[in-house]
Scaffold this motif. Sequence first.
Motif, PDB file in Angstrom:
ATOM      1  N   LEU A  21      17.233  24.108 112.134  1.00  0.00           N
ATOM      2  CA  LEU A  21      17.536  23.013 111.045  1.00  0.00           C
ATOM      3  C   LEU A  21      18.983  23.136 110.507  1.00  0.00           C
ATOM      4  N   SER A  22      19.582  21.898 110.642  1.00  0.00           N
ATOM      5  CA  SER A  22      21.019  21.871 109.896  1.00  0.00           C
ATOM      6  C   SER A  22      21.231  20.879 109.159  1.00  0.00           C
ATOM      7  N   TRP A  23      22.283  21.056 108.605  1.00  0.00           N
ATOM      8  CA  TRP A  23      22.804  19.950 107.492  1.00  0.00           C
ATOM      9  C   TRP A  23      24.190  20.117 107.260  1.00  0.00           C
ATOM     10  N   SER A  24      24.854  19.208 106.539  1.00  0.00           N
ATOM     11  CA  SER A  24      26.222  19.133 106.225  1.00  0.00           C
ATOM     12  C   SER A  24      26.154  18.704 104.509  1.00  0.00           C
ATOM     13  N   GLN A  25      27.491  19.039 103.917  1.00  0.00           N
ATOM     14  CA  GLN A  25      27.485  18.764 102.595  1.00  0.00           C
ATOM     15  C   GLN A  25      28.751  18.487 102.220  1.00  0.00           C
ATOM     16  N   SER A  26      29.079  17.747 101.299  1.00  0.00           N
ATOM     17  CA  SER A  26      30.426  17.255 100.990  1.00  0.00           C
ATOM     18  C   SER A  26      30.559  17.523  99.585  1.00  0.00           C
ATOM     19  N   GLY A  27      31.775  17.899  98.877  1.00  0.00           N
ATOM     20  CA  GLY A  27      31.720  17.768  97.397  1.00  0.00           C
ATOM     21  C   GLY A  27      32.056  19.118  96.566  1.00  0.00           C
ATOM     22  N   LEU A  28      31.471  20.384  97.101  1.00  0.00           N
ATOM     23  CA  LEU A  28      31.608  21.474  96.604  1.00  0.00           C
ATOM     24  C   LEU A  28      31.935  22.554  97.545  1.00  0.00           C
ATOM     25  N   SER A  29      32.419  23.684  97.337  1.00  0.00           N
ATOM     26  CA  SER A  29      32.639  24.823  98.106  1.00  0.00           C
ATOM     27  C   SER A  29      32.042  26.060  97.264  1.00  0.00           C
ATOM     28  N   GLY A  30      31.842  27.007  97.811  1.00  0.00           N
ATOM     29  CA  GLY A  30      30.855  28.281  97.498  1.00  0.00           C
ATOM     30  C   GLY A  30      29.493  28.032  97.146  1.00  0.00           C
ATOM     31  N   VAL A  31      28.953  27.133  97.600  1.00  0.00           N
ATOM     32  CA  VAL A  31      27.659  26.911  97.458  1.00  0.00           C
ATOM     33  C   VAL A  31      26.830  27.704  98.275  1.00  0.00           C
ATOM     34  N   THR A  32      25.456  27.963  97.633  1.00  0.00           N
ATOM     35  CA  THR A  32      24.419  28.594  98.598  1.00  0.00           C
ATOM     36  C   THR A  32      22.990  27.485  98.799  1.00  0.00           C
ATOM     37  N   TYR A  33      22.323  27.774  99.819  1.00  0.00           N
ATOM     38  CA  TYR A  33      21.288  26.848 100.192  1.00  0.00           C
ATOM     39  C   TYR A  33      20.139  27.571 100.164  1.00  0.00           C
ATOM     40  N   LEU A  51      21.199  30.977 101.377  1.00  0.00           N
ATOM     41  CA  LEU A  51      22.043  30.894 102.370  1.00  0.00           C
ATOM     42  C   LEU A  51      23.306  30.751 102.322  1.00  0.00           C
ATOM     43  N   THR A  52      24.717  30.867 103.245  1.00  0.00           N
ATOM     44  CA  THR A  52      25.893  30.459 102.906  1.00  0.00           C
ATOM     45  C   THR A  52      26.471  29.547 104.208  1.00  0.00           C
ATOM     46  N   TYR A  56      19.444  27.218 109.598  1.00  0.00           N
ATOM     47  CA  TYR A  56      18.298  28.081 109.523  1.00  0.00           C
ATOM     48  C   TYR A  56      17.302  27.729 110.723  1.00  0.00           C
ATOM     49  N   THR A  57      16.965  28.924 111.322  1.00  0.00           N
ATOM     50  CA  THR A  57      16.100  28.767 112.689  1.00  0.00           C
ATOM     51  C   THR A  57      14.786  28.951 112.177  1.00  0.00           C
ATOM     52  N   LEU A  58      13.900  28.197 112.534  1.00  0.00           N
ATOM     53  CA  LEU A  58      12.418  28.388 112.303  1.00  0.00           C
ATOM     54  C   LEU A  58      12.019  29.259 113.526  1.00  0.00           C
ATOM     55  N   SER A  59      11.436  30.187 113.600  1.00  0.00           N
ATOM     56  CA  SER A  59      10.867  30.938 114.869  1.00  0.00           C
ATOM     57  C   SER A  59       9.638  30.571 115.132  1.00  0.00           C
ATOM     58  N   GLN A  65       2.162  21.027 115.457  1.00  0.00           N
ATOM     59  CA  GLN A  65       2.620  21.010 113.900  1.00  0.00           C
ATOM     60  C   GLN A  65       3.190  19.669 113.529  1.00  0.00           C
ATOM     61  N   SER A  66       2.936  19.454 112.117  1.00  0.00           N
ATOM     62  CA  SER A  66       3.774  18.427 111.518  1.00  0.00           C
ATOM     63  C   SER A  66       4.444  19.313 110.411  1.00  0.00           C
ATOM     64  N   ILE A  67       6.063  19.117 110.509  1.00  0.00           N
ATOM     65  CA  ILE A  67       6.694  19.905 109.600  1.00  0.00           C
ATOM     66  C   ILE A  67       7.552  18.973 108.915  1.00  0.00           C
ATOM     67  N   SER A  68       7.699  19.349 107.513  1.00  0.00           N
ATOM     68  CA  SER A  68       8.819  18.553 106.599  1.00  0.00           C
ATOM     69  C   SER A  68       9.606  19.593 105.956  1.00  0.00           C
ATOM     70  N   TRP A  69      10.858  19.417 105.747  1.00  0.00           N
ATOM     71  CA  TRP A  69      11.733  20.141 105.269  1.00  0.00           C
ATOM     72  C   TRP A  69      12.694  19.359 104.540  1.00  0.00           C
ATOM     73  N   TYR A  70      13.457  20.312 103.599  1.00  0.00           N
ATOM     74  CA  TYR A  70      14.500  19.757 102.669  1.00  0.00           C
ATOM     75  C   TYR A  70      15.296  21.159 102.199  1.00  0.00           C
ATOM     76  N   VAL A  71      16.565  20.613 101.630  1.00  0.00           N
ATOM     77  CA  VAL A  71      17.629  21.862 101.458  1.00  0.00           C
ATOM     78  C   VAL A  71      18.003  21.569 100.115  1.00  0.00           C
ATOM     79  N   VAL A  72      18.263  22.604  99.197  1.00  0.00           N
ATOM     80  CA  VAL A  72      18.697  22.689  97.767  1.00  0.00           C
ATOM     81  C   VAL A  72      19.713  23.325  97.690  1.00  0.00           C
ATOM     82  N   ALA A  73      20.996  22.665  97.261  1.00  0.00           N
ATOM     83  CA  ALA A  73      22.325  23.555  97.057  1.00  0.00           C
ATOM     84  C   ALA A  73      22.467  23.948  95.588  1.00  0.00           C
TER      85      ALA A  73
END
Length: 140
Positions: A21-33, A51-52, A56-59, A65-73
């Motif tokens: 799973l991968s994502w990008s962000q704009s607007g802040l530095s020094g965030v964790t996920y 995470l910095t 993230y790799t799902l093993s 399977q039906s997989i849904s996902w989201y990220v919080v910074a």
Amino acid sequence: MNITLTAPINKTVLSGGNITLSWSQSGLSGVTYNVYVQQNTGEFVAVATGLTKMNYTLSNVDPGQSISWYVVAFSVGNIVAAVSETWSFYTSLTLTQNGFDLLLSTNNTDTCEIASRDDWVTAQDDPTVNTSQLNVGGAN
């Protein structure tokens, strides 16, 4: 701040195994996920926290399977800075019958893939296997 999910593409069908799973962000530095995942109709569960990096790799994701996902910074002080949209992907089931490999998705669409070869092997074993898409009852 904005989080954009980048992979796997929303509503795609994958073969399972290890899925990054991968994502990008704009607007802040020094965030964790934190990464939250829901399998089939279960609850969303934090599969990774603090995470910095922006992946993230799902093993060992099983077929069917039906997989849904989201990220919080989180910004400094563990304050929620942004929440991504929720994306989904599906892992296919493979059925082999009379030299045809039917990859069934679990995303409730009318689409499947069919691959055929005289001396049958799976596409994972041999990348020269030809595949085609068959739309059943759907728009062409």
